[in-house]
Design an enzyme around this catalytic site. Sequence first.
Site, PDB file in Angstrom:
ATOM      1  N   ARG A  79      21.821  28.784 -11.138  1.00  0.00           N
ATOM      2  CA  ARG A  79      22.338  29.866 -11.973  1.00  0.00           C
ATOM      3  C   ARG A  79      23.055  29.298 -13.182  1.00  0.00           C
ATOM      4  O   ARG A  79      23.172  28.094 -13.323  1.00  0.00           O
ATOM      5  CB  ARG A  79      23.274  30.747 -11.137  1.00  0.00           C
ATOM      6  N   GLY A  80      23.572  30.193 -14.038  1.00  0.00           N
ATOM      7  CA  GLY A  80      24.196  29.758 -15.283  1.00  0.00           C
ATOM      8  C   GLY A  80      23.112  29.700 -16.352  1.00  0.00           C
ATOM      9  O   GLY A  80      22.041  29.121 -16.121  1.00  0.00           O
ATOM     10  N   ALA A  81      23.387  30.320 -17.507  1.00  0.00           N
ATOM     11  CA  ALA A  81      22.323  30.532 -18.503  1.00  0.00           C
ATOM     12  C   ALA A  81      21.547  29.252 -18.873  1.00  0.00           C
ATOM     13  O   ALA A  81      20.318  29.216 -18.762  1.00  0.00           O
ATOM     14  CB  ALA A  81      22.912  31.192 -19.740  1.00  0.00           C
ATOM     15  N   GLN A 130      32.053  32.860  -8.506  1.00  0.00           N
ATOM     16  CA  GLN A 130      31.688  31.568  -9.101  1.00  0.00           C
ATOM     17  C   GLN A 130      32.910  30.796  -9.579  1.00  0.00           C
ATOM     18  O   GLN A 130      32.896  29.562  -9.600  1.00  0.00           O
ATOM     19  CB  GLN A 130      30.740  31.781 -10.292  1.00  0.00           C
ATOM     20  N   ASP A 143      25.644  34.358 -21.851  1.00  0.00           N
ATOM     21  CA  ASP A 143      24.239  34.425 -21.413  1.00  0.00           C
ATOM     22  C   ASP A 143      23.320  34.807 -22.546  1.00  0.00           C
ATOM     23  O   ASP A 143      22.126  34.526 -22.506  1.00  0.00           O
ATOM     24  CB  ASP A 143      24.089  35.406 -20.255  1.00  0.00           C
ATOM     25  N   ASN A 170      28.075  38.133 -21.051  1.00  0.00           N
ATOM     26  CA  ASN A 170      28.507  37.094 -20.102  1.00  0.00           C
ATOM     27  C   ASN A 170      28.865  37.787 -18.784  1.00  0.00           C
ATOM     28  O   ASN A 170      28.796  39.011 -18.662  1.00  0.00           O
ATOM     29  CB  ASN A 170      29.686  36.297 -20.679  1.00  0.00           C
ATOM     30  N   LYS A 171      29.261  36.988 -17.832  1.00  0.00           N
ATOM     31  CA  LYS A 171      29.559  37.480 -16.482  1.00  0.00           C
ATOM     32  C   LYS A 171      30.421  38.737 -16.508  1.00  0.00           C
ATOM     33  O   LYS A 171      31.353  38.839 -17.293  1.00  0.00           O
ATOM     34  CB  LYS A 171      30.262  36.359 -15.711  1.00  0.00           C
ATOM     35  N   ARG A 178      15.401  36.753 -13.860  1.00  0.00           N
ATOM     36  CA  ARG A 178      16.707  37.291 -14.269  1.00  0.00           C
ATOM     37  C   ARG A 178      16.614  37.667 -15.755  1.00  0.00           C
ATOM     38  O   ARG A 178      16.191  36.849 -16.568  1.00  0.00           O
ATOM     39  CB  ARG A 178      17.829  36.250 -14.033  1.00  0.00           C
TER      40      ARG A 178
HETATM   41  O1  MRU Z   1      25.235  35.152 -12.725  1.00  0.00           O
HETATM   42  P1  MRU Z   1      25.501  33.754 -13.178  1.00  0.00           P
HETATM   43  O2  MRU Z   1      26.330  32.953 -12.241  1.00  0.00           O
HETATM   44  O3  MRU Z   1      24.223  33.051 -13.594  1.00  0.00           O
HETATM   45  O4  MRU Z   1      26.349  33.966 -14.495  1.00  0.00           O
HETATM   46  C1  MRU Z   1      26.783  32.862 -15.219  1.00  0.00           C
HETATM   47  C2  MRU Z   1      27.598  33.211 -16.401  1.00  0.00           C
HETATM   48  O5  MRU Z   1      27.849  34.363 -16.698  1.00  0.00           O
HETATM   49  C3  MRU Z   1      28.029  32.078 -17.268  1.00  0.00           C
HETATM   50  O6  MRU Z   1      29.263  32.337 -17.854  1.00  0.00           O
HETATM   51  C4  MRU Z   1      26.983  31.881 -18.388  1.00  0.00           C
HETATM   52  O7  MRU Z   1      25.696  31.825 -17.839  1.00  0.00           O
HETATM   53  C5  MRU Z   1      27.242  30.654 -19.167  1.00  0.00           C
HETATM   54  S1  MRU Z   1      26.991  29.193 -18.232  1.00  0.00           S
HETATM   55  C6  MRU Z   1      27.310  27.876 -19.246  1.00  0.00           C
END
Ligand code: MRU
Length: 324
Positions: free
Chosen positions: A46-48, A174, A215, A225-226, A80
Amino acid sequence: MSIDPVKWESGELAILDQRQLPQKEEWIVAEEWEQVAEAIRSMAVRGAPLIGIAAAYGLALAHFKGRDMVIAKAGLAATRPTAVNLFHALDRVFAAEDPLAEAHALLQEEADANDRIAANGASLLSENATVMTICNTGGLATVGVGTALGVIRKAHALGKLKEAVLLETRPRQQGMKLSAWELQRDGIPFRVIADGAAAWFMKTHRADMAIAGADRIARNGDTANKIGTYGLALLARAHDVRFVVAAPTSTVDPRIESGREIPIEEREPAELTHVGSEQIAPRDCPVWNPAFDVTPAALIDAIVTDAGIHSPPFDFGVLARSHS
Ligand code: MRU
């Protein structure tokens, strides 16, 4: 300490299963692109930026195994919807003559971009800084030092950090599970707070900055973002705390003018209603579970990318075009 959450190992992709952290360090070995897609969908990875990198290797894996690249690309793209890095990475690898070399290049570029983001972001902080952050934006969400967490790492390395304050980040936690694990490994001072404690922390403590990853960033600077990031930005504005976004230029979406056009993923109710496999909400409890929100550009004091520090009014048209 460096983390390599995905590793290409002679025709297979090893993926650190982030759902098991911090309790267990278990690896998924993907031999086909479908397993990579499932790892992204289920948030093992996970994470963009890392979603983009994993998908890039997934498509390279399809090529390596002689599978249909069009079908693989569509299948990986359907995992996603919010992180634009996924679509940028798939387009790049699909167009490349050597998909595996392209995936390796993307990984290296993201690691290098993070170093520049970290240096740019840390330059905004002065001594003894308290920095709040949400979700996990570290080496587990990208490769290398991370984005917002990379800024925190760099501030610590420069002796500027008093402490990081990690929002727990409901519903998947997270912040508490992954960012805490990363900072503990690196001996960086931090505390975890419940998401609902953010306002009270700002009221009762000095916070120098709240920093988040992204994201997807629209041309006007609106940033997905999250879930909870928008609330954090509102709280920061109300308490006179600087709110900063840190992201690579690969997270800018040149096709969209504003955040209204960003698709927001909604995930299964069980993320809220269950703890592990145990149901804690009443049966058939109605739930709305968006995974992301959009922070309007007007609430963002600076966007830090590998290309520099961008101040409002934001215009990412030119920057993004050079990376599309
Ligand atoms: O749902 P996730 O855990 O993939 O969400 C991640 C985030 O929202 C992060 O802040 C974003 O992807 C940036 S990661 C460098």
